[in-house]
Design a protein around this motif. Structure first.
Motif, PDB file in Angstrom:
ATOM      1  N   LEU A   1       0.675  -1.204  -0.101  1.00 44.83           N
ATOM      2  CA  LEU A   1       0.060  -0.070  -0.112  1.00 44.83           C
ATOM      3  C   LEU A   1       0.954   1.299   0.033  1.00 44.83           C
ATOM      4  CD1 LEU A   1      -2.719  -0.901   2.658  1.00 44.83           C
ATOM      5  CD2 LEU A   1      -2.981  -0.739   0.082  1.00 44.83           C
ATOM      6  N   ALA A   2       0.440   2.279  -0.735  1.00 43.97           N
ATOM      7  CA  ALA A   2       1.353   3.532  -0.981  1.00 43.97           C
ATOM      8  C   ALA A   2       1.095   4.223   0.348  1.00 43.97           C
ATOM      9  CB  ALA A   2       0.893   4.316  -2.137  1.00 43.97           C
ATOM     10  N   ASP A   3       1.963   5.088   0.874  1.00 44.67           N
ATOM     11  CA  ASP A   3       1.609   6.008   2.033  1.00 44.67           C
ATOM     12  C   ASP A   3       2.512   7.111   1.742  1.00 44.67           C
ATOM     13  OD1 ASP A   3       1.737   7.096   4.340  1.00 44.67           O
ATOM     14  OD2 ASP A   3       2.772   5.579   5.686  1.00 44.67           O
ATOM     15  N   ALA A   4       1.487   8.235   1.430  1.00 42.40           N
ATOM     16  CA  ALA A   4       1.993   9.371   0.845  1.00 42.40           C
ATOM     17  C   ALA A   4       2.748  10.007   2.345  1.00 42.40           C
ATOM     18  CB  ALA A   4       0.832  10.381   0.656  1.00 42.40           C
ATOM     19  N   ALA A   5       2.844   9.817   3.235  1.00 42.75           N
ATOM     20  CA  ALA A   5       3.456  10.299   4.445  1.00 42.75           C
ATOM     21  C   ALA A   5       4.663   9.601   4.445  1.00 42.75           C
ATOM     22  CB  ALA A   5       2.863  10.011   5.748  1.00 42.75           C
ATOM     23  N   HIS A   6       4.938   8.656   3.901  1.00 42.82           N
ATOM     24  CA  HIS A   6       6.341   7.796   4.176  1.00 42.82           C
ATOM     25  C   HIS A   6       6.931   7.483   2.570  1.00 42.82           C
ATOM     26  CE1 HIS A   6       8.661   4.070   5.103  1.00 42.82           C
ATOM     27  NE2 HIS A   6       9.592   5.177   5.230  1.00 42.82           N
ATOM     28  N   HIS A   7       7.675   8.499   2.172  1.00 45.61           N
ATOM     29  CA  HIS A   7       8.424   8.207   0.600  1.00 45.61           C
ATOM     30  C   HIS A   7       9.442   7.349   0.788  1.00 45.61           C
ATOM     31  CE1 HIS A   7       9.354   9.266  -3.435  1.00 45.61           C
ATOM     32  NE2 HIS A   7      10.518   9.152  -3.068  1.00 45.61           N
ATOM     33  N   HIS A   8       9.536   6.367   0.189  1.00 46.17           N
ATOM     34  CA  HIS A   8      10.693   5.410   0.378  1.00 46.17           C
ATOM     35  C   HIS A   8      11.017   4.764  -0.864  1.00 46.17           C
ATOM     36  CE1 HIS A   8       7.640   2.766   1.359  1.00 46.17           C
ATOM     37  NE2 HIS A   8       8.040   1.766   1.272  1.00 46.17           N
ATOM     38  N   HIS A   9      12.070   3.926  -1.015  1.00 46.69           N
ATOM     39  CA  HIS A   9      12.351   2.945  -2.107  1.00 46.69           C
ATOM     40  C   HIS A   9      12.626   1.540  -1.540  1.00 46.69           C
ATOM     41  CE1 HIS A   9      12.154   6.400  -4.826  1.00 46.69           C
ATOM     42  NE2 HIS A   9      12.859   6.884  -3.999  1.00 46.69           N
ATOM     43  N   HIS A  10      13.255   0.818  -2.305  1.00 46.39           N
ATOM     44  CA  HIS A  10      13.349  -0.525  -1.812  1.00 46.39           C
ATOM     45  C   HIS A  10      14.794  -1.278  -2.089  1.00 46.39           C
ATOM     46  CE1 HIS A  10       9.101   0.185  -2.333  1.00 46.39           C
ATOM     47  NE2 HIS A  10       9.042  -0.446  -1.319  1.00 46.39           N
ATOM     48  N   LEU A  11      15.220  -2.326  -1.425  1.00 48.12           N
ATOM     49  CA  LEU A  11      16.206  -2.748  -1.556  1.00 48.12           C
ATOM     50  C   LEU A  11      15.528  -4.412  -1.806  1.00 48.12           C
ATOM     51  CD1 LEU A  11      18.373  -2.271   1.648  1.00 48.12           C
ATOM     52  CD2 LEU A  11      18.772  -1.446  -0.618  1.00 48.12           C
ATOM     53  N   VAL A  12      16.026  -5.040  -3.024  1.00 52.38           N
ATOM     54  CA  VAL A  12      15.395  -6.230  -3.523  1.00 52.38           C
ATOM     55  C   VAL A  12      16.594  -7.368  -3.856  1.00 52.38           C
ATOM     56  CG1 VAL A  12      14.035  -7.369  -5.192  1.00 52.38           C
ATOM     57  CG2 VAL A  12      13.419  -5.140  -4.591  1.00 52.38           C
TER      58      VAL A  12
ATOM     59  N   PHE B   1      12.243   3.620  -7.847  1.00 50.60           N
ATOM     60  CA  PHE B   1      13.693   3.316  -7.691  1.00 50.60           C
ATOM     61  C   PHE B   1      13.720   2.049  -6.905  1.00 50.60           C
ATOM     62  CE2 PHE B   1      18.112   4.146  -6.365  1.00 50.60           C
ATOM     63  CZ  PHE B   1      18.679   4.395  -7.870  1.00 50.60           C
ATOM     64  N   GLU B   2      14.420   1.149  -7.180  1.00 50.89           N
ATOM     65  CA  GLU B   2      14.763  -0.096  -6.577  1.00 50.89           C
ATOM     66  C   GLU B   2      16.456  -0.329  -6.591  1.00 50.89           C
ATOM     67  OE1 GLU B   2      11.968  -0.600  -5.080  1.00 50.89           O
ATOM     68  OE2 GLU B   2      10.443  -0.266  -6.561  1.00 50.89           O
ATOM     69  N   PHE B   3      16.949  -0.759  -5.574  1.00 47.20           N
ATOM     70  CA  PHE B   3      18.067  -1.440  -5.583  1.00 47.20           C
ATOM     71  C   PHE B   3      17.970  -2.655  -5.730  1.00 47.20           C
ATOM     72  CE2 PHE B   3      18.285   2.735  -3.212  1.00 47.20           C
ATOM     73  CZ  PHE B   3      19.492   3.325  -3.917  1.00 47.20           C
ATOM     74  N   TYR B   4      18.827  -3.272  -6.421  1.00 51.05           N
ATOM     75  CA  TYR B   4      18.903  -4.897  -6.461  1.00 51.05           C
ATOM     76  C   TYR B   4      20.245  -5.299  -6.092  1.00 51.05           C
ATOM     77  CZ  TYR B   4      14.448  -4.444  -9.094  1.00 51.05           C
ATOM     78  OH  TYR B   4      13.432  -3.932  -9.342  1.00 51.05           O
ATOM     79  N   GLY B   5      20.383  -6.553  -5.465  1.00 55.15           N
ATOM     80  CA  GLY B   5      21.554  -7.251  -5.052  1.00 55.15           C
ATOM     81  C   GLY B   5      21.251  -8.172  -4.145  1.00 55.15           C
ATOM     82  N   LEU B   6      22.200  -8.705  -3.327  1.00 50.42           N
ATOM     83  CA  LEU B   6      22.110  -9.739  -2.433  1.00 50.42           C
ATOM     84  C   LEU B   6      21.808  -9.461  -1.050  1.00 50.42           C
ATOM     85  CD1 LEU B   6      24.913 -12.085  -4.230  1.00 50.42           C
ATOM     86  CD2 LEU B   6      22.470 -12.214  -4.535  1.00 50.42           C
ATOM     87  N   CYS B   7      20.809  -9.904  -0.560  1.00 49.13           N
ATOM     88  CA  CYS B   7      20.723  -9.891   0.939  1.00 49.13           C
ATOM     89  C   CYS B   7      21.717 -10.441   1.841  1.00 49.13           C
ATOM     90  CB  CYS B   7      19.466 -10.298   1.627  1.00 49.13           C
ATOM     91  SG  CYS B   7      19.155 -12.062   1.459  1.00 49.13           S
TER      92      CYS B   7
ATOM     93  N   GLN C   1      25.974 -14.732   2.413  1.00 43.51           N
ATOM     94  CA  GLN C   1      26.878 -15.644   3.315  1.00 43.51           C
ATOM     95  C   GLN C   1      26.422 -17.085   2.547  1.00 43.51           C
ATOM     96  OE1 GLN C   1      24.601 -15.045   7.040  1.00 43.51           O
ATOM     97  NE2 GLN C   1      26.098 -13.481   7.610  1.00 43.51           N
ATOM     98  N   LYS C   2      25.613 -17.461   1.972  1.00 41.99           N
ATOM     99  CA  LYS C   2      25.274 -18.769   1.193  1.00 41.99           C
ATOM    100  C   LYS C   2      26.110 -18.694   0.081  1.00 41.99           C
ATOM    101  CE  LYS C   2      21.434 -21.478  -0.860  1.00 41.99           C
ATOM    102  NZ  LYS C   2      20.147 -21.643  -1.110  1.00 41.99           N
ATOM    103  N   LYS C   3      26.204 -17.684  -0.895  1.00 47.34           N
ATOM    104  CA  LYS C   3      27.070 -17.691  -1.861  1.00 47.34           C
ATOM    105  C   LYS C   3      28.759 -17.864  -1.386  1.00 47.34           C
ATOM    106  CE  LYS C   3      24.598 -15.709  -5.529  1.00 47.34           C
ATOM    107  NZ  LYS C   3      24.958 -16.526  -6.549  1.00 47.34           N
TER     108      LYS C   3
END
Length: 145
Positions: free
Chosen positions: A83-94, A129-135, A140-142
């Motif tokens: 759900l979008a939250d206009a009061a909390h602008h953010h992006h993501h790590l995937v 805007f999304e950041f893609y990489g490894l958690c 650690q698994k790799k």
């Protein structure tokens, strides 16, 4: 002090009817884990409306995304939603390995982008805007392999 608008209020204010399916999709977010898939939303909606199809879920998610009520987060393993939250602008790590998705409270958008867009005759009305990489777990698994 103004009352915070609910997603249903925002949908109604934009001139759309509150159908049982739209209401159920929006309510499903409260019961689903963070960043649910369309399939997880469908399973939650089916508890109330057993005959709802995945196509109906996707159509409603598409409309809600277009209206900026829901954000779609793109992952190679399948898109997820919030759900979008206009009061909390953010992006993501995937994580590109396991699909783990986390919020990040940093936004790279600057006035320079709007100025460059204006030079080309564009007016920016939003961005994803999304950041893609490894958690950490996948790193650690790799490393162990």
């Amino acid at each position: 002090m103004t009352k915070k608008q609910t997603p249903l209020d925002r949908l109604r204010d934009k001139g759309y009817k509150i159908t049982p399916q739209r209401r159920a999709v929006l309510q499903a977010f409260a019961s689903c884990p963070p960043f649910p898939t369309a399939q997880q939303i469908r399973e939650e909606v089916r508890k109330q409306q057993p005959d709802v199809s995945l196509d109906t879920i996707y159509r409603n998610l598409s409309l809600l995304t277009e209206l900026d009520i829901v954000h779609e987060i793109f992952r190679s393993s399948g898109n997820v939603y919030e759900l979008a939250d206009a009061a909390h602008h953010h992006h993501h790590l995937v994580c590109t390995e396991c699909g783990r998705t986390e919020c990040i409270d940093v936004c790279p958008m600057t006035d320079a982008y709007a100025q460059e867009a204006a030079k080309k005759g564009f007016q920016i009305t939003g961005h994803i805007f999304e950041f893609y990489g490894l958690c950490q777990k996948c790193q650690q698994k790799k490393h162990k392999d």
